[in-house]
Scaffold this active site. Sequence first.
Site, mmCIF file in Angstrom:
data_model
loop_
_atom_site.group_PDB
_atom_site.id
_atom_site.type_symbol
_atom_site.label_atom_id
_atom_site.label_comp_id
_atom_site.label_asym_id
_atom_site.label_seq_id
_atom_site.Cartn_x
_atom_site.Cartn_y
_atom_site.Cartn_z
ATOM 1 N N HIS A 268 26.131 -29.309 -60.083
ATOM 2 C CA HIS A 268 27.577 -29.495 -60.250
ATOM 3 C C HIS A 268 28.262 -28.173 -59.902
ATOM 4 C CE1 HIS A 268 31.249 -31.162 -61.616
ATOM 5 N NE2 HIS A 268 31.063 -31.192 -62.921
ATOM 6 N N HIS A 307 27.340 -35.497 -51.757
ATOM 7 C CA HIS A 307 28.270 -35.731 -52.858
ATOM 8 C C HIS A 307 28.104 -37.155 -53.340
ATOM 9 C CE1 HIS A 307 31.974 -35.801 -55.168
ATOM 10 N NE2 HIS A 307 31.910 -34.483 -55.137
ATOM 11 N N ASP A 363 31.670 -26.779 -52.268
ATOM 12 C CA ASP A 363 30.977 -25.558 -52.638
ATOM 13 C C ASP A 363 30.291 -24.863 -51.475
ATOM 14 O OD1 ASP A 363 31.589 -25.428 -55.313
ATOM 15 O OD2 ASP A 363 30.137 -26.991 -55.788
HETATM 16 N N1 ACO Z 1 19.841 -31.937 -49.330
HETATM 17 C C1 ACO Z 1 18.863 -32.765 -48.913
HETATM 18 N N2 ACO Z 1 18.777 -34.061 -49.235
HETATM 19 C C2 ACO Z 1 19.735 -34.539 -50.050
HETATM 20 C C3 ACO Z 1 20.794 -33.754 -50.528
HETATM 21 C C4 ACO Z 1 20.828 -32.402 -50.138
HETATM 22 N N3 ACO Z 1 21.808 -31.583 -50.549
HETATM 23 N N4 ACO Z 1 21.604 -34.497 -51.309
HETATM 24 C C5 ACO Z 1 21.064 -35.725 -51.331
HETATM 25 N N5 ACO Z 1 19.951 -35.744 -50.565
HETATM 26 C C6 ACO Z 1 19.116 -36.919 -50.268
HETATM 27 C C7 ACO Z 1 18.338 -37.374 -51.489
HETATM 28 O O1 ACO Z 1 17.101 -36.728 -51.565
HETATM 29 C C8 ACO Z 1 18.245 -38.852 -51.234
HETATM 30 O O2 ACO Z 1 17.270 -39.041 -50.248
HETATM 31 P P1 ACO Z 1 16.305 -40.333 -50.307
HETATM 32 O O3 ACO Z 1 17.229 -41.511 -50.133
HETATM 33 O O4 ACO Z 1 15.341 -40.143 -49.184
HETATM 34 O O5 ACO Z 1 15.640 -40.283 -51.665
HETATM 35 C C9 ACO Z 1 19.575 -39.206 -50.592
HETATM 36 O O6 ACO Z 1 20.005 -37.995 -49.944
HETATM 37 C C10 ACO Z 1 20.631 -39.684 -51.566
HETATM 38 O O7 ACO Z 1 20.876 -38.645 -52.500
HETATM 39 P P2 ACO Z 1 21.109 -38.850 -54.061
HETATM 40 O O8 ACO Z 1 20.401 -37.761 -54.801
HETATM 41 O O9 ACO Z 1 20.811 -40.274 -54.430
HETATM 42 O O10 ACO Z 1 22.665 -38.645 -54.151
HETATM 43 P P3 ACO Z 1 23.482 -38.420 -55.473
HETATM 44 O O11 ACO Z 1 24.791 -39.056 -55.232
HETATM 45 O O12 ACO Z 1 22.702 -38.829 -56.672
HETATM 46 O O13 ACO Z 1 23.604 -36.820 -55.553
HETATM 47 C C11 ACO Z 1 24.401 -34.630 -55.351
HETATM 48 C C12 ACO Z 1 24.729 -36.117 -55.228
HETATM 49 C C13 ACO Z 1 23.897 -34.309 -56.776
HETATM 50 C C14 ACO Z 1 25.673 -33.811 -55.109
HETATM 51 C C15 ACO Z 1 23.314 -34.261 -54.320
HETATM 52 O O14 ACO Z 1 23.788 -34.543 -53.025
HETATM 53 C C16 ACO Z 1 22.866 -32.802 -54.427
HETATM 54 O O15 ACO Z 1 22.008 -32.487 -55.248
HETATM 55 N N6 ACO Z 1 23.480 -31.895 -53.609
HETATM 56 C C17 ACO Z 1 23.135 -30.495 -53.674
HETATM 57 C C18 ACO Z 1 23.848 -29.852 -54.855
HETATM 58 C C19 ACO Z 1 25.327 -29.675 -54.622
HETATM 59 O O16 ACO Z 1 25.789 -29.231 -53.583
HETATM 60 N N7 ACO Z 1 26.103 -30.025 -55.664
HETATM 61 C C20 ACO Z 1 27.564 -29.893 -55.637
HETATM 62 C C21 ACO Z 1 28.209 -31.211 -55.794
HETATM 63 S S1 ACO Z 1 29.922 -31.049 -55.571
HETATM 64 C C22 ACO Z 1 30.464 -30.515 -57.012
HETATM 65 O O17 ACO Z 1 29.954 -30.656 -58.080
HETATM 66 C C23 ACO Z 1 31.701 -29.757 -56.926
#
Ligand code: ACO
Length: 431
Positions: A268, A307, A363
Site C-alpha cells: 500500500h 493496482h 507510487d
Molecule cells: N509485478 C509483477 N506481477 C504482478 C504485479 C507486479 N507489481 N502486480 C500484480 N502482479 C500479477 C500477480 O502476480 C497476478 O499474476 P497471476 O495472475 O499470474 O497470479 C496478477 O498480476 C494479478 O495480480 P493480483 O495480485 O491478483 O492483483 P491485486 O489487485 O490483488 O494486487 C497490488 C494489486 C497489491 C497493487 C499488486 O499489483 C502489487 O502488489 N503491486 C506492487 C505493490 C505496489 O505498487 N503497491 C502500490 C499500490 S497503489 C497504492 O497503494 C497507492
Amino acid sequence: MSSNSLTITDNRTGKQYEIPIENGTIRTMDLRKIKVADDDFGLMGYDPAFTNTASTKSNITFIDGDKGILRYRGYPIEQLAGKCTYLEVAYLILHGELPTEAQLKNWNWNITHHTFINENIKKVLDGFHYDAHPMGIFISTVSALSTFYPDAKNIFDAENRHKQIYRLIAKVATIAAFAYRHRIGLPYAYPDNDLSFTGNFLNMMFKTSELKYQPNPVLERALDVLFILHADHEQNCSTNSMRGIGSSHVDPYSALAGAAAALYGPLHGGANEAVLRMLSEIGTVDRIPEYIKRVKEGNFKLMGFGHRVYKNYDPRARIIKQVADEVFEVTGKDKLLDVALELERIALDDEYFVKRKLYPNVDFYSGIIYKAMGFPVEMFPVLFAIPRTSGWIAQWEEMLLDPEQKIARPRQVYLGSDERDFVPMENRNPS
Ligand code: ACO
C-alpha cells in the site's frame, strides 16, 4: 416482479427467490433468506479481500478503474491538481463543495493555527531510538494525541469533530517533520504560520540556521500537487481500516493511527519506498531485462506496478510525470529516473504485464520526486499519510453519519475441527 431484481433458484431445494437490485448491487443480507431448512443460518457471500463487495455508499471519491478516472466530489483529479491547493482540496473532500474565498481563508487560518503540538508530545518523540522508522514514530505519536485530547471521544458533536479535524490535518505535518528531525538528530523546527501548508512543512523539515526559511516555490507547488493526488482514494486498505476501527466509535486519533499502520505496508503506502529500493537495487539500465525476467518467474513483484482498481492506467501517475519534469528542472535529474523510464518502457511492452493489465501506479514516480527534493526514503510513507489524513477523516465522518453503518464485523466460513474432547498432556501426539 420488478425488472430491477435478481431471481435466484436454489437447486438444493428448487425454491426461487427475488432479490432487489439497487445501485448495481444486491444486499448480501437478502441472501440469508435462502435456506435448506428452517434452522439453517442462510446463505452468505464469501469475498476474501473484498474484491467484489461494496462496504458502504459514499459521496466522496469516484474511480473508474477501466477508464482511468479519479474524481473527488465529482471534480476530475486533473483539474484539481492544476488549479487548487492541497488545503482547498481537503476542504472539498471534507465538506463536499469547493470553498468560497471567505470559507477558504477561514479554513486555512484554522489549519495553520493548529500546527503546533503540545511540548509533551516532543517527549513522546524523544523516547524513540535514533534510527526508528519515521512511519513507526508517526503512527505511535498520532495515537498518543488521543491522550492529549480526551474531548475527541465526543464524536457525535459536530463542532467538537471539526476541532479534531483541524488538529489532525495540521498536526500530522508537524509530527511527520519532527519524526524526521529526531531521526537525524536535528533540533525540531517549529511551524511558521506565514507559510503555506506545504511551505511550512518544508520549513519544519529542512530549516537550519536561517532566520526565516524560504521554500523554493516550484518544490512547494510540486509537493502540494503530490498531496492533492494522495488526498483520498475511496475504499482502499487504510481507508477501510479507518472506517472499520472508527465504527467502534473510538476517537479519531486512535482510528487514524490504525489507518496509518495499514498504509505502512509495502503493498500500500509503503510501495513508494519499495520502488526506490528496487530502482537502487537495479542501479543501471542494462540490468533491467534480468530483473524483469526474475519478476516474471514469480520471484518478486515489480513495485509501483499494478493496482487493484486501475486496470488501464493510474491517472495520478500521468500527472506525477509532469510534476517530475518541473522538479528536476530545479534539483537536477536523478540517475534513477533513467532506470524508471526504461523499466516502464520495457514492462509496458512485455506480454506478461500487458496481459495482466499492470501499469505504473501513483507510487512509481512519486518516490523519485521525493528523493530529488531531499526526502529520505523512510519518509515516503509518511509523506503519503499527511495528505491522506484529510481523506481518512472525511470517510470516517461519512461513516459516523451514515444511518446504515454499524460496527464493522465480517462473517467467516469456519472450516476448522468439529467439537472434540480435551486431550491431557501425556496423551498428546507431537505431530
Ligand atoms: N509485478 C509483477 N506481477 C504482478 C504485479 C507486479 N507489481 N502486480 C500484480 N502482479 C500479477 C500477480 O502476480 C497476478 O499474476 P497471476 O495472475 O499470474 O497470479 C496478477 O498480476 C494479478 O495480480 P493480483 O495480485 O491478483 O492483483 P491485486 O489487485 O490483488 O494486487 C497490488 C494489486 C497489491 C497493487 C499488486 O499489483 C502489487 O502488489 N503491486 C506492487 C505493490 C505496489 O505498487 N503497491 C502500490 C499500490 S497503489 C497504492 O497503494 C497507492
